[in-house]
Design a protein around this motif. Sequence first.
Motif, mmCIF file in Angstrom:
data_model
loop_
_atom_site.group_PDB
_atom_site.id
_atom_site.type_symbol
_atom_site.label_atom_id
_atom_site.label_comp_id
_atom_site.label_asym_id
_atom_site.label_seq_id
_atom_site.Cartn_x
_atom_site.Cartn_y
_atom_site.Cartn_z
ATOM 1 N N GLN A 34 0.805 -1.228 0.000
ATOM 2 C CA GLN A 34 0.000 0.000 0.000
ATOM 3 C C GLN A 34 0.836 1.275 0.000
ATOM 4 O O GLN A 34 0.312 2.356 -0.240
ATOM 5 N N ASP A 35 2.141 1.157 0.241
ATOM 6 C CA ASP A 35 3.043 2.305 0.100
ATOM 7 C C ASP A 35 3.551 2.435 -1.334
ATOM 8 O O ASP A 35 4.423 3.252 -1.617
ATOM 9 N N GLN A 36 3.025 1.586 -2.222
ATOM 10 C CA GLN A 36 3.407 1.534 -3.640
ATOM 11 C C GLN A 36 4.862 1.098 -3.842
ATOM 12 O O GLN A 36 5.484 1.429 -4.856
ATOM 13 N N ALA A 37 5.387 0.324 -2.881
ATOM 14 C CA ALA A 37 6.719 -0.264 -3.015
ATOM 15 C C ALA A 37 6.577 -1.667 -3.618
ATOM 16 O O ALA A 37 5.688 -2.436 -3.220
ATOM 17 N N GLU A 38 7.441 -1.994 -4.559
ATOM 18 C CA GLU A 38 7.405 -3.306 -5.188
ATOM 19 C C GLU A 38 7.846 -4.375 -4.194
ATOM 20 O O GLU A 38 8.895 -4.250 -3.556
ATOM 21 N N ILE A 39 7.027 -5.440 -4.079
ATOM 22 C CA ILE A 39 7.350 -6.519 -3.144
ATOM 23 C C ILE A 39 7.392 -7.887 -3.817
ATOM 24 O O ILE A 39 7.442 -8.902 -3.136
ATOM 25 N N GLY A 40 7.372 -7.927 -5.133
ATOM 26 C CA GLY A 40 7.472 -9.211 -5.815
ATOM 27 C C GLY A 40 6.712 -9.233 -7.120
ATOM 28 O O GLY A 40 6.252 -8.200 -7.621
ATOM 29 N N THR A 41 6.581 -10.439 -7.659
ATOM 30 C CA THR A 41 5.894 -10.627 -8.933
ATOM 31 C C THR A 41 5.043 -11.889 -8.897
ATOM 32 O O THR A 41 5.292 -12.811 -8.122
ATOM 33 N N VAL A 42 4.064 -11.894 -9.767
ATOM 34 C CA VAL A 42 3.327 -13.114 -10.094
ATOM 35 C C VAL A 42 3.453 -13.259 -11.606
ATOM 36 O O VAL A 42 3.050 -12.365 -12.355
ATOM 37 N N GLU A 43 4.069 -14.349 -12.030
ATOM 38 C CA GLU A 43 4.201 -14.638 -13.457
ATOM 39 C C GLU A 43 3.090 -15.603 -13.838
ATOM 40 O O GLU A 43 2.731 -16.482 -13.058
ATOM 41 N N ILE A 44 2.560 -15.439 -15.046
ATOM 42 C CA ILE A 44 1.474 -16.285 -15.520
ATOM 43 C C ILE A 44 1.930 -16.997 -16.785
ATOM 44 O O ILE A 44 2.397 -16.368 -17.733
ATOM 45 N N PHE A 45 1.786 -18.315 -16.761
ATOM 46 C CA PHE A 45 2.215 -19.175 -17.861
ATOM 47 C C PHE A 45 0.991 -19.903 -18.413
ATOM 48 O O PHE A 45 0.131 -20.348 -17.641
ATOM 49 N N GLU A 46 0.918 -20.051 -19.736
ATOM 50 C CA GLU A 46 -0.129 -20.875 -20.340
ATOM 51 C C GLU A 46 0.300 -22.328 -20.287
ATOM 52 O O GLU A 46 1.464 -22.649 -20.525
#
Length: 172
Positions: A34-46
């Motif tokens: 909520q502080d708009q700091a990046e905390i990771g990713t979610v990658e999506i694969f078919e």
Amino acid sequence: MHSARIASVAAAALLAGTAAKAADPVATATMMNQDQAEIGTVEIFETADGLLLRADLSELETGWHGFHIHQTGACESDFTSAGGHYAPDDSGHGFYTENGGHAGDLPNIYVGENGNAMADFHTTRVTLDGDTAPLMDDDGSAIMVHADPDTYESEAGAGDRVACGVVEPVGG
């Protein structure tokens, strides 16, 4: 001697297979707190029968957290801009309910003592841009982490929204 050579060839082939490059993601969500700091990713694969979501998150509170797909691709301020859970067919929530939940229902994630979580989830309930439950529809979709675990009942009970990421196509 012959069987030892066959075993060596088989082991080399197995190792070569495990070293092969995995498929490239077709979409990603950069997760922000909520502080708009990046905390990771979610990658999506078919995959052949759905989508695989790979989460790599940090700086979260230790314990179980609800993890969902939300209906709108927006992650502003308190993340209510992402709307509710993604349910394009208006089905109810919860794995334990009679109909088994809606397209946005995913299993909870566990965050370790170090604040990190990694998880893979496979779902056949959504598509990237197909006719059935497309994540890349007109208003997009978001991935959400909640403060508390989902109950898997008709009411999620997962609490505040603590991390959000807009699903975006790779290279698009």
